[in-house]
Design an enzyme around this catalytic site. Structure first.
Site, PDB file in Angstrom:
ATOM      1  N   THR A  44       0.827  -1.207   0.000  1.00 49.13           N
ATOM      2  CA  THR A  44       0.000   0.000   0.000  1.00 49.13           C
ATOM      3  C   THR A  44       0.860   1.256   0.000  1.00 49.13           C
ATOM      4  O   THR A  44       0.626   2.190  -0.775  1.00 49.13           O
ATOM      5  CB  THR A  44      -0.910   0.016   1.240  1.00 49.13           C
ATOM      6  OG1 THR A  44      -1.709  -1.162   1.260  1.00 49.13           O
ATOM      7  CG2 THR A  44      -1.825   1.233   1.226  1.00 49.13           C
ATOM      8  N   TYR A 107     -12.588  -3.418  -2.548  1.00 48.33           N
ATOM      9  CA  TYR A 107     -13.717  -2.863  -3.300  1.00 48.33           C
ATOM     10  C   TYR A 107     -14.798  -3.901  -3.613  1.00 48.33           C
ATOM     11  O   TYR A 107     -15.983  -3.626  -3.483  1.00 48.33           O
ATOM     12  CB  TYR A 107     -13.262  -2.189  -4.614  1.00 48.33           C
ATOM     13  CG  TYR A 107     -14.377  -1.481  -5.336  1.00 48.33           C
ATOM     14  CD1 TYR A 107     -14.844  -0.246  -4.891  1.00 48.33           C
ATOM     15  CD2 TYR A 107     -15.004  -2.058  -6.435  1.00 48.33           C
ATOM     16  CE1 TYR A 107     -15.884   0.398  -5.526  1.00 48.33           C
ATOM     17  CE2 TYR A 107     -16.047  -1.432  -7.082  1.00 48.33           C
ATOM     18  CZ  TYR A 107     -16.493  -0.195  -6.624  1.00 48.33           C
ATOM     19  OH  TYR A 107     -17.523   0.431  -7.257  1.00 48.33           O
ATOM     20  N   TYR A 133      -2.906 -10.332   4.282  1.00 45.44           N
ATOM     21  CA  TYR A 133      -2.851  -8.922   4.703  1.00 45.44           C
ATOM     22  C   TYR A 133      -4.281  -8.440   4.903  1.00 45.44           C
ATOM     23  O   TYR A 133      -5.042  -8.312   3.943  1.00 45.44           O
ATOM     24  CB  TYR A 133      -2.119  -8.112   3.637  1.00 45.44           C
ATOM     25  CG  TYR A 133      -2.041  -6.617   3.861  1.00 45.44           C
ATOM     26  CD1 TYR A 133      -2.336  -6.015   5.086  1.00 45.44           C
ATOM     27  CD2 TYR A 133      -1.631  -5.793   2.817  1.00 45.44           C
ATOM     28  CE1 TYR A 133      -2.246  -4.648   5.260  1.00 45.44           C
ATOM     29  CE2 TYR A 133      -1.539  -4.417   2.980  1.00 45.44           C
ATOM     30  CZ  TYR A 133      -1.844  -3.848   4.199  1.00 45.44           C
ATOM     31  OH  TYR A 133      -1.758  -2.489   4.362  1.00 45.44           O
ATOM     32  N   ARG A 138      -9.134  -0.031   4.683  1.00 47.28           N
ATOM     33  CA  ARG A 138      -8.854   0.369   3.301  1.00 47.28           C
ATOM     34  C   ARG A 138      -9.568  -0.518   2.287  1.00 47.28           C
ATOM     35  O   ARG A 138      -9.789  -0.089   1.152  1.00 47.28           O
ATOM     36  CB  ARG A 138      -7.353   0.338   3.032  1.00 47.28           C
ATOM     37  CG  ARG A 138      -6.569   1.358   3.830  1.00 47.28           C
ATOM     38  CD  ARG A 138      -5.161   1.550   3.298  1.00 47.28           C
ATOM     39  NE  ARG A 138      -5.158   2.307   2.059  1.00 47.28           N
ATOM     40  CZ  ARG A 138      -4.416   3.406   1.856  1.00 47.28           C
ATOM     41  NH1 ARG A 138      -3.628   3.868   2.800  1.00 47.28           N
ATOM     42  NH2 ARG A 138      -4.452   4.021   0.700  1.00 47.28           N
ATOM     43  N   LYS A 161      -0.246 -10.172   8.002  1.00 53.62           N
ATOM     44  CA  LYS A 161      -0.090  -8.789   8.434  1.00 53.62           C
ATOM     45  C   LYS A 161      -1.474  -8.326   8.872  1.00 53.62           C
ATOM     46  O   LYS A 161      -2.383  -8.189   8.062  1.00 53.62           O
ATOM     47  CB  LYS A 161       0.433  -7.911   7.294  1.00 53.62           C
ATOM     48  CG  LYS A 161       0.493  -6.430   7.652  1.00 53.62           C
ATOM     49  CD  LYS A 161       0.902  -5.590   6.440  1.00 53.62           C
ATOM     50  CE  LYS A 161       0.875  -4.101   6.783  1.00 53.62           C
ATOM     51  NZ  LYS A 161       1.224  -3.252   5.606  1.00 53.62           N
TER      52      LYS A 161
END
Length: 292
Positions: A44, A107, A133, A138, A161
């Site tokens: 990111t 999304y 992750y 986000r 993560k």
């Protein structure tokens, strides 16, 4: 092999928004000199969402070639398209990255079954260690502990993560995965306590700016020297906050430019750090003894 301070490396760009390969080379060498324990390329913070596939694969290749086994290189290869994530993961393996980091598909808002099948397919298709992750703030999707437990049983999936910032979530995960499953904090503000409770390291934004401090804090925690580590974390705490005054990586790219490491160029739809935030970030950098 995977432990300690893993920098979520920024991707330097020029004023025309082309990639700045010279600055990238200097950053990689600087991190190795400063004691960073591993590099995460094109996550990111590396603007994975604005690089095209060719650029994405080329950054991974150049970083892996330059590091040449001196420290681990983890390639960010997640995408909201399973086929794209698979292609990037194959490219990372061909570039001799040590592992891949795959964000949950953003999304699309897949179901837990969709998350499971997405990561399972990639892990079974590409023989390279893979870290999950989870960053629901986000991606708009939260990979739940029961899904992580299912994926922990898949060959090649070696850890996660976890960037919810929740220490309760860490403990929930620890209860359902094997003892050798790796936990990396994805939240600088809670990384110290995350590691104190059993995490093996952090994948850090702050490490871009103060790699020596982040690495030393992690080393102390791995030696169970919590109070010494806490003193270092207190120096970095203003940075942990200031680096998220706007969406990551806007503040960290400005900070790196202020340090003379690269330009502050960033690709739309992201924009340079607003003038109103700059003094706050600069003060946080000075509090951590960053030379400006």
């Amino acid at each position: 092999m995977f432990r300690g301070s893993m920098v979520a490396l920024v991707t330097p760009m020029k004023a025309d928004n082309s990639l700045d390969w010279d600055a990238l080379h200097k950053l990689v060498e600087w991190h190795i000199e400063q004691g960073t324990h591993g590099i995460v390329a094109v996550g990111t913070t590396g603007e994975s969402a604005t690089l095209n596939m060719q650029e994405h694969a080329e950054v991974i290749r150049k970083v892996a070639d330059q590091v040449n086994g001196r420290i681990p290189v983890i390639a960010g290869t997640g995408a909201n398209s399973t086929s794209e994530a698979l292609e990037l993961t194959l490219a990372a393996k061909e570039a001799n990255a040590d592992a891949c980091l795959l964000v949950t598909p953003y999304y699309n808002k897949p179901s837990q079954e969709g998350l499971y099948l997405h990561h399972k397919l990639i892990a079974e298709s590409v023989a390279i260690p893979q870290l999950l992750y989870n960053v629901p703030g986000r991606t708009a999707v939260d990979m739940l502990p029961e899904t992580v437990a299912r994926l922990a049983a898949v060959d090649n999936i070696i850890g996660i993560k976890e960037a919810t910032g929740s220490l309760d979530r860490l403990q929930q995960l620890q209860a359902v995965v094997p003892d050798d499953f790796l936990f990396f904090s994805g939240d600088d503000g809670t990384a110290l306590d995350f590691m104190r409770l059993g995490g093996c390291g952090e994948i850090s934004v702050t490490a871009n700016v103060v790699p020596h401090l982040t690495a030393k804090m992690c080393e102390l925690l791995l030696e169970d020297k919590v109070e010494e580590a806490r003193k270092i974390d207190e120096r970095m705490r203003p940075l942990h906050s200031a680096l998220f005054l706007e969406a990551n990586p806007i503040p960290v790219k400005w900070a790196m430019a202020r340090m003379g490491m690269m330009s502050e160029a960033i690709r739309l739809p992201l924009t340079p750090l607003a003038e109103s935030y700059r003094s706050t970030l600069e003060s946080a950098m000075l509090a951590a003894d960053v030379s400006l």
